[in-house]
Design an enzyme around this catalytic site. Structure first.
Site, PDB file in Angstrom:
ATOM      1  N   GLU A   1       1.746   4.103   2.819  1.00 30.50           N
ATOM      2  CA  GLU A   1       2.381   3.067   4.011  1.00 30.50           C
ATOM      3  C   GLU A   1       4.080   3.278   4.355  1.00 30.50           C
ATOM      4  O   GLU A   1       4.667   2.868   3.892  1.00 30.50           O
ATOM      5  CB  GLU A   1       1.916   2.048   4.560  1.00 30.50           C
ATOM      6  CG  GLU A   1      -0.293   1.762   4.430  1.00 30.50           C
ATOM      7  CD  GLU A   1      -0.705   0.091   4.610  1.00 30.50           C
ATOM      8  OE1 GLU A   1       0.362  -0.774   4.691  1.00 30.50           O
ATOM      9  OE2 GLU A   1      -2.037   0.245   4.884  1.00 30.50           O
TER      10      GLU A   1
ATOM     11  N   GLU B   1       1.345  -4.485  11.318  1.00 36.65           N
ATOM     12  CA  GLU B   1       1.355  -3.478  11.075  1.00 36.65           C
ATOM     13  C   GLU B   1       1.858  -2.722  12.167  1.00 36.65           C
ATOM     14  O   GLU B   1       2.294  -3.213  13.135  1.00 36.65           O
ATOM     15  CB  GLU B   1      -0.354  -3.773  11.622  1.00 36.65           C
ATOM     16  CG  GLU B   1      -1.075  -4.589  10.495  1.00 36.65           C
ATOM     17  CD  GLU B   1      -1.444  -3.555   9.457  1.00 36.65           C
ATOM     18  OE1 GLU B   1      -1.187  -2.775   8.519  1.00 36.65           O
ATOM     19  OE2 GLU B   1      -1.803  -3.788   8.240  1.00 36.65           O
TER      20      GLU B   1
ATOM     21  N   HIS C   1       3.226  -3.296   6.801  1.00 37.25           N
ATOM     22  CA  HIS C   1       2.631  -2.341   6.478  1.00 37.25           C
ATOM     23  C   HIS C   1       2.398  -1.039   7.838  1.00 37.25           C
ATOM     24  O   HIS C   1       2.827  -1.714   8.538  1.00 37.25           O
ATOM     25  CB  HIS C   1       1.057  -2.670   6.203  1.00 37.25           C
ATOM     26  CG  HIS C   1       0.878  -3.378   5.378  1.00 37.25           C
ATOM     27  ND1 HIS C   1      -0.121  -3.595   4.452  1.00 37.25           N
ATOM     28  CD2 HIS C   1       1.108  -5.247   4.736  1.00 37.25           C
ATOM     29  CE1 HIS C   1       0.531  -4.576   3.381  1.00 37.25           C
ATOM     30  NE2 HIS C   1       0.964  -5.477   3.260  1.00 37.25           N
TER      31      HIS C   1
ATOM     32  N   HIS D   1       0.823  -0.902  -0.062  1.00 33.71           N
ATOM     33  CA  HIS D   1      -0.003   0.219   0.098  1.00 33.71           C
ATOM     34  C   HIS D   1       1.211   1.056  -0.253  1.00 33.71           C
ATOM     35  O   HIS D   1       1.919   1.326   0.785  1.00 33.71           O
ATOM     36  CB  HIS D   1      -0.915   0.115   1.006  1.00 33.71           C
ATOM     37  CG  HIS D   1      -2.046  -1.000   0.991  1.00 33.71           C
ATOM     38  ND1 HIS D   1      -2.464  -1.915   2.340  1.00 33.71           N
ATOM     39  CD2 HIS D   1      -2.514  -1.903  -0.064  1.00 33.71           C
ATOM     40  CE1 HIS D   1      -3.135  -2.640   2.003  1.00 33.71           C
ATOM     41  NE2 HIS D   1      -3.391  -2.535   0.648  1.00 33.71           N
TER      42      HIS D   1
END
Length: 360
Positions: free
Chosen positions: A80, A237, A174, A77
């Site tokens: 990010e 994350e 991410h 993405h």
């Protein structure tokens, strides 16, 4: 005598992020080579770089047969940014010789077009297009990128099989759109083998606070590598979405150190680091139309926020999602996804039973 810091490095190794954002291929003479520390590098495609220790390029021996193959990816993405910056620094440190390389590494900055645009994606969410799902699209930049990344990843792990590599890893980094009850957490793809003790030990070393276990196969990059190549794969994350240059990378030192230890072949024992709490997916909310609404939460509701039984969380025409268990936590709520895509996951805590099954 020339020090490591004074050695000339090709621009793509000195600053892999800046080189990738510029969008130009390297000069032919600099697309591959060997560094003073014996590391061999090969530029494969925009945002894709392969690094190998000296032993991996030699004729197979007992030593080279134990060389692991590690895929480190970020920027699937494009907005990010923190893990993209971390990977760029890792490449430079390997090239300078300040970080020892003991395994084959494929570094992937997943979506350069979206990175340049500071957007999550350009045409389609790249992290929903693996495991062949890109074939369902007629066109688009992410479709072409997913096809190419699958091919390059297959090539990388096929070479690992030739070398007799003992381990295959994939860490896909991410950042979340929202804040989270657990600032740093991991997601593990669903596989027949189930969770791995080696992966949980690594996540504990990385100080990851929580792990989310998928219970159905998805179409993410880590699902592709875990299912197709048997890689120990996780999605990390790390904090929230922020522009390039606005990240406090010191917040992710433990995760960065864990990635560096992985490529250096120097993973120490957990040394008392707490195992992550574990949550298992029990349901998902799917957006069916543009009438979709998420209820009982604002844009600032963090990931892993708990909701009590009976709470209505979503509606879409005649569709309703109501919490059925005593407590369900919501993860990745995003009403802006395209119709047909996941708008949220619902999870419950399963720490005790999961860690007991690992023998922890």
């Amino acid at each position: 005598m020339t020090s490591n810091a004074e050695r000339y490095l090709p621009p793509m190794l000195a600053d892999f992020l800046a080189f990738t954002l510029a969008g130009d291929p390297p000069a032919v003479a600099q697309a591959r080579g060997e560094l003073a520390n014996g590391v061999c590098y090969t530029w494969l495609e925009l945002g894709v770089l392969q690094l190998e220790p000296a032993a991996a390029g030699e004729a197979p021996t007992e030593a080279s047969a134990s060389v692991a193959s590690v895929l480190l990816s970020a920027g699937v993405h494009g907005d990010e940014t923190a893990p993209i910056e971390l990977l760029s620094r890792l490449v430079a440190d390997i090239a300078q010789g300040t970080l020892r390389l003991a395994c084959r590494v494929l570094v992937v900055l997943g979506n350069p077009a979206a990175m340049r645009a500071a957007q999550r994606y350009v045409d389609d969410d790249l992290n929903r297009l693996f495991c062949g799902r890109h074939a369902q699209l007629a066109g688009g930049r992410e479709k072409a990128r997913a096809e190419r990344l699958e091919a390059l990843t297959a090539q990388f792990f096929a070479q690992a099989a030739t070398l007799g590599a003992a381990a295959r890893w994939h860490v896909d980094m991410h950042t979340a759109i929202r804040s989270s009850v657990f600032e740093q957490f991991a997601l593990l793809p669903h596989t027949a083998a189930g969770p791995s003790r080696a992966m949980f030990d690594w996540l504990a070393f990385a100080h990851i606070a929580a792990v989310l276990l998928h219970t159905a196969k998805g179409t993410t990059y880590t699902q592709f590598t875990a299912e197709t190549f048997g890689a120990l794969a996780c999605t990390l994350e790390l904090g929230k979405v922020r522009p390039f240059g606005d990240n406090d990378l010191s917040r992710f030192t433990a995760a960065d150190n864990a990635a560096r230890a992985l490529v250096a072949g120097a993973l120490p024992p957990r040394d008392g680091a707490a195992m992550p709490r574990v949550f298992t997916v029990v349901d998902q909310i799917t957006k069916h139309s543009d009438a979709f609404e998420l209820l009982a939460m604002g844009a600032d509701v963090p990931n892993f926020t708990p909701f009590a039984k009976g709470t209505m969380l979503a509606r879409d025409g005649t569709y309703r999602y109501v919490v059925e268990r005593d407590e369900e936590r919501i993860v990745f709520p995003n009403p802006a996804v395209k119709p047909g895509l996941r708008a949220a996951l619902l999870v419950i805590e399963t720490t005790s039973e999961t860690l007991a099954a690992l023998g922890a």
